[in-house]
Scaffold this motif. Sequence first.
Motif, PDB file in Angstrom:
ATOM      1  N   ARG A 174     -59.699   4.320  44.177  1.00 16.67           N
ATOM      2  CA  ARG A 174     -59.586   5.670  44.533  1.00 16.67           C
ATOM      3  C   ARG A 174     -59.905   6.786  43.512  1.00 16.67           C
ATOM      4  NH1 ARG A 174     -54.471   4.145  47.436  1.00 16.67           N
ATOM      5  NH2 ARG A 174     -53.646   5.020  46.038  1.00 16.67           N
ATOM      6  N   ILE A 178     -62.177   9.810  43.387  1.00 19.25           N
ATOM      7  CA  ILE A 178     -61.224  10.643  42.201  1.00 19.25           C
ATOM      8  C   ILE A 178     -62.833  11.658  41.026  1.00 19.25           C
ATOM      9  CG2 ILE A 178     -60.032  12.062  41.315  1.00 19.25           C
ATOM     10  CD1 ILE A 178     -57.897  10.449  42.771  1.00 19.25           C
ATOM     11  N   SER A 191     -54.025  11.713  45.742  1.00 21.71           N
ATOM     12  CA  SER A 191     -54.648  10.936  46.417  1.00 21.71           C
ATOM     13  C   SER A 191     -53.317  10.273  46.318  1.00 21.71           C
ATOM     14  CB  SER A 191     -55.450  10.749  45.467  1.00 21.71           C
ATOM     15  OG  SER A 191     -55.351   9.925  44.937  1.00 21.71           O
ATOM     16  N   HIS A 200     -56.275   5.442  53.562  1.00 16.32           N
ATOM     17  CA  HIS A 200     -56.622   6.416  52.045  1.00 16.32           C
ATOM     18  C   HIS A 200     -56.877   7.725  52.563  1.00 16.32           C
ATOM     19  CE1 HIS A 200     -56.416   1.949  50.101  1.00 16.32           C
ATOM     20  NE2 HIS A 200     -57.578   1.754  50.633  1.00 16.32           N
ATOM     21  N   GLU A 201     -55.923   9.140  51.986  1.00 18.29           N
ATOM     22  CA  GLU A 201     -56.270  10.059  51.658  1.00 18.29           C
ATOM     23  C   GLU A 201     -56.713  11.061  50.223  1.00 18.29           C
ATOM     24  OE1 GLU A 201     -53.648  13.629  53.313  1.00 18.29           O
ATOM     25  OE2 GLU A 201     -53.534  12.320  55.002  1.00 18.29           O
ATOM     26  N   ILE A 202     -57.086  11.458  50.144  1.00 22.69           N
ATOM     27  CA  ILE A 202     -57.866  12.625  48.839  1.00 22.69           C
ATOM     28  C   ILE A 202     -57.800  13.531  49.548  1.00 22.69           C
ATOM     29  CG2 ILE A 202     -59.302  12.884  47.284  1.00 22.69           C
ATOM     30  CD1 ILE A 202     -59.551  10.058  47.195  1.00 22.69           C
TER      31      ILE A 202
END
Length: 451
Positions: A174, A178, A191, A200-202
């Motif tokens: 991640r 980014i 994130s 996952h999440e961003i």
Amino acid sequence: MTTGNLTTTEREVLDEIDANDVDFLRLQFTDILGTVKNVSVPARQAEKAFTEGIYFDGSSIEGFVRIQESDMRLVPDPETFAILPWRQDEESAAARMICDVYNTTSGEPFVGDPRYILTQALERAREMGYTVNAAPEPEFFLFEEDEDGRATTETNDAGGYFDLAPKDLASDVRRDIIYGLESMGFEVEASHHEVAEGQHEINFEYDDVLTTADNVATFRTVVRAIAAEHDLHATFMPKPIARINGSGMHTHVSLFDDDGENAFHDEDDEFDLSETAHAFLAGVLEHAPAITAICNPTVNSYKRLVPGYEAPVYVAWSDRNRSALIRKPAARVPAASRVELRSPDPSCNPYLALAVILQAGLDGIERDLEAPEPVRENIYEFDERKREEYGIDTLPANLGEAVDALEDDEVVYDALGEHVGPKFVEAKRREYEEYMIDVSEWELDRYLETF
């Protein structure tokens, strides 16, 4: 190289190409299904791309044109120029620009270009006195690859919601994603690890809606490319693993008036929402079944939209809980007042998804629709009788039902235009029919030796 007919921004792009030793340009666009396509040209063709466009055969692109109408032209948007982060360690660099597609015969924008469909929705908003901001929250899974480099469904971590290392083994991935996004101009807000293992999440910053759609398309490309550098496969498939949470793309939207004020904010309202906001969300609720075909466009999307896994399936709104289709998030300042549609998933075409959400909301404003009362209880705990008592409908249960709803909804169907609407319906009916005649492993395991 002559630059006499170029805009200031186009000249700046040529300067960046020279300064960064860019050798190839990827001219990017999407087909109607949201798949990112690109035509790669030597960087020396950049000025020609700006002044004349780059021609390509559109007949091989899903839903574009018939074989006898195949010549199309890509015109790059210089504002979208960005150097690709996964080429920066090499002696030369590659860059991309997002393009608008033009019809070579008429010289007009191609009505089958999803980016054009969104600009048409924005033009309607402008005529009504609004500009539009949006922010998505795309989720994705990271899976191990097998010895042949093919994707598996084996996650590389055992993390959960907001977990840290060592459980969240993908934190380094991640981080690199980014860094890559920021090098391409993204303003990343946060994130974290999501609920499911390997999920996952961003989140990136709120922006005008066209930039947001461009960013979603770019985001998916960057995530996949950088994950592959870590020998992982990133997927935006809504439900890759049964019986765990799927991946959504909650989408926040707000309108601003000609004075730059948030048209969704009213401090005198119980929910801090203006009449405009109430009418907008009423429009989205009314057209929700048809919107679902665009925002949840795959057979697999409906494996996520089931009760019990935090995905919204009930057509209602709330200012307190996440069981409703639309949520009014808390806003610390007036400019942050917005509505959040929680049903979209990251397999959707971001241009078409944002276009139909916007057109549905604008329809609510034009017709001065009245929003129902918010539901502050947990709708997941309602039985069918209580849902009927509250007047709460459910979203389509499968892609076939969603496409039926799309065809029956003039506002949403017409928002897609005379080209994309029929082509999208044709493609999705074919997909659903293929799914219905297929025999799954679940059926074989369940019935083969039983009957």
